[in-house]
Design a protein around this motif. Structure first.
Motif, short mmCIF file in Angstrom:
data_model
loop_
_atom_site.label_atom_id
_atom_site.label_comp_id
_atom_site.label_asym_id
_atom_site.label_seq_id
_atom_site.Cartn_x
_atom_site.Cartn_y
_atom_site.Cartn_z
N ASP A 1 0.85 -1.18 0.00
CA ASP A 1 0.00 0.00 0.00
C ASP A 1 0.90 1.25 0.00
O ASP A 1 1.56 1.54 0.98
CB ASP A 1 -0.89 -0.02 1.24
N HIS B 1 1.32 -2.29 9.20
CA HIS B 1 0.53 -2.16 7.98
C HIS B 1 0.34 -3.48 7.26
O HIS B 1 -0.74 -3.82 6.80
CB HIS B 1 1.19 -1.16 7.03
N GLU B 2 1.45 -4.24 7.12
CA GLU B 2 1.43 -5.47 6.33
C GLU B 2 2.70 -6.25 6.60
O GLU B 2 3.62 -5.76 7.27
CB GLU B 2 1.32 -5.14 4.84
N THR C 1 4.75 -5.81 10.01
CA THR C 1 4.66 -4.43 10.47
C THR C 1 3.22 -4.11 10.83
O THR C 1 2.33 -4.96 10.69
CB THR C 1 5.14 -3.46 9.38
N LYS D 1 1.08 3.96 2.83
CA LYS D 1 1.71 3.65 4.11
C LYS D 1 3.23 3.85 4.09
O LYS D 1 3.85 3.97 5.16
CB LYS D 1 1.41 2.20 4.51
N TRP D 2 3.83 3.88 2.88
CA TRP D 2 5.27 3.91 2.78
C TRP D 2 5.82 5.14 2.07
O TRP D 2 7.00 5.43 2.16
CB TRP D 2 5.77 2.67 2.06
#
Length: 314
Positions: free
Chosen positions: A238, A285-286, A283, A241-242
Motif C-alpha cells: 500500500d 501495515h502489512e 509491520t 503507508k510507505w
C-alpha cells in the motif's frame, strides 16, 4: 536511421490468435537486446521473423532500410548476414570439430581468434559425437561467429545446460558482445540472465510486447504483475503507508532496509539463501520481505523498516 526495424508485423498459426504481433520495433547497430517472456509468448517466433527464417503474414523487417525478405529466395534459408542459433541445434556426426569448423575461406588468424573466443581450441581434435551438451553449444556458437554475421540471434542458449557449462556459455556470449560488432538479440528461459547482459529488454506475453526498456527500469518499474514475476521475487504494498503514492506499489525485497534501532516490525521468519537471507517482517501495515546478510536477524527480533524508491525512468 535504425539498423533493424520491424513494421506492422503479424504472424498467426491458428485462428486469429497472434504468435507474434508488433506495430513497431527499432534496434540500433551493435546493441544487445534481451527477449523475455513465458513459454509460448512468441520469443522464438520473433527471432525467426527477424532472421528471415519465418515470413510474417503482414508487415516487414528492414535492415539498413532494406527489407530482409527479398534475399530469401535461396537454397539456404535465412538472411545471409544473420545467424540464428536455436536451442535444439544438431552438429554432424563422424567428424572432428576442426573439420566441422574450418574451411579454406577462413583465415588462420580469424580461426584462432574465434576458437579462443568460444573456448573450443582444446576441442578441435575431438569427435563431434564425444562432445557434451555445453561443448556442442560452444562449437555451434563458433560455427556461426566464423561466418561473421551482422546480426546474431540466440534462442535460449542456456537451456538444458548444467551450471558449469552454463557459466562458460555466459562468459562466451559476454565476450562475443565485447569483441565483435554484431547486433545480438537473445531470448532466455530465465529472464534474470538478461539483466546483467542486455542494453535493453523486450518483454513478450501471448505474442505481444508488453514492456520495453533498460534492465533497471524493467526490474524496478515493471508494468504488470506478469513482468514483475518474470524477474524474481516481488510484493505489492500500500503506497500510502510507505510513501506519498496513493496507489499500490510493486517492490523488490532489496528495496527494504532493516535496522536494529527501530521498532516498526517483528521478524516472523528467516530463509537462508547462501550469500543472503530473506527476512519476513510483520509491520503495523502489512507483512514485508527484505534481504539481509546471513546471521544478522532471527525470529522474534524487533526491527526498523524503511523503503528506498528510485526513479529509473530517467
Amino acid at each position: 536511421m535504425s539498423f533493424l526495424k520491424l513494421q506492422n508485423i503479424k504472424k498467426s498459426y491458428v485462428s486469429d490468435r497472434p504468435a507474434f504481433a508488433c506495430s513497431s520495433l527499432e534496434v540500433g547497430k551493435g546493441r544487445k537486446i534481451g527477449i523475455a517472456g513465458e513459454t509460448g509468448s512468441g520469443k522464438s517466433t520473433l527471432l525467426r521473423i527477424i532472421g528471415g527464417l519465418k515470413k510474417p503474414d503482414e508487415g516487414d523487417v528492414l535492415m539498413d532500410g532494406s527489407s530482409v525478405y527479398p534475399k530469401l529466395d535461396r537454397l539456404i534459408p535465412g538472411h545471409p548476414q544473420m545467424a540464428y542459433l536455436s536451442q535444439s541445434f544438431e552438429s554432424p556426426k563422424f567428424i572432428k570439430v576442426i573439420e566441422y569448423l574450418k574451411t579454406n575461406s577462413i583465415e588462420e588468424e580469424r580461426f584462432d581468434q574465434v576458437t579462443r573466443l568460444c573456448r573450443v581450441k582444446q576441442l578441435l581434435d575431438k569427435d563431434t559425437r564425444a562432445l557434451s551438451g555445453g561443448e556442442r553449444q560452444r562449437v555451434a556458437l563458433a560455427k556461426v561467429i566464423l561466418k561473421e554475421p551482422t546480426v546474431l540471434l540466440l534462442d535460449e542458449p542456456y537451456s538444458n545446460l548444467d551450471p558449469h557449462h552454463e557459466r562458460i556459455i555466459k562468459e562466451v556470449i559476454s565476450d562475443i558482445g565485447k569483441e565483435t560488432d554484431a547486433t545480438i538479440l537473445m531470448a532466455s528461459h530465465d529472464p534474470t540472465d538478461l539483466l546483467p547482459w542486455a542494453d535493453e529488454i523486450l518483454v513478450l506475453k501471448e505474442g505481444m510486447m508488453v514492456q520495453k526498456g533498460l534492465p533497471k527500469l524493467i526490474y524496478h518499474s515493471p508494468s504488470s504483475h506478469y513482468v514483475a514475476g518474470l524477474f524474481g521475487a516481488y510484493q505489492v504494498i500500500d503506497g500510502t503507508k510507505w510513501s506519498s503514492s496513493s496507489e499500490q506499489m510493486i517492490v523488490r525485497p532489496e528495496q527494504f532496509t532493516l535496522n536494529n534501532h527501530g521498532k516498526a516490525g517483528e521478524v516472523k521468519a528467516v530463509y537462508f539463501h547462501g550469500n543472503h537471507e530473506l527476512i519476513e517482517v510483520k509491520t503495523a501495515h502489512e507483512t514485508i520481505q527484505a534481504l539481509s546478510s546471513p546471521g544478522t536477524y532471527q525470529k522474534g527480533d524487533k526491527v526498523g523498516v524503511s523503503l528506498k524508491l528510485t526513479d529509473y525512468s530517467k
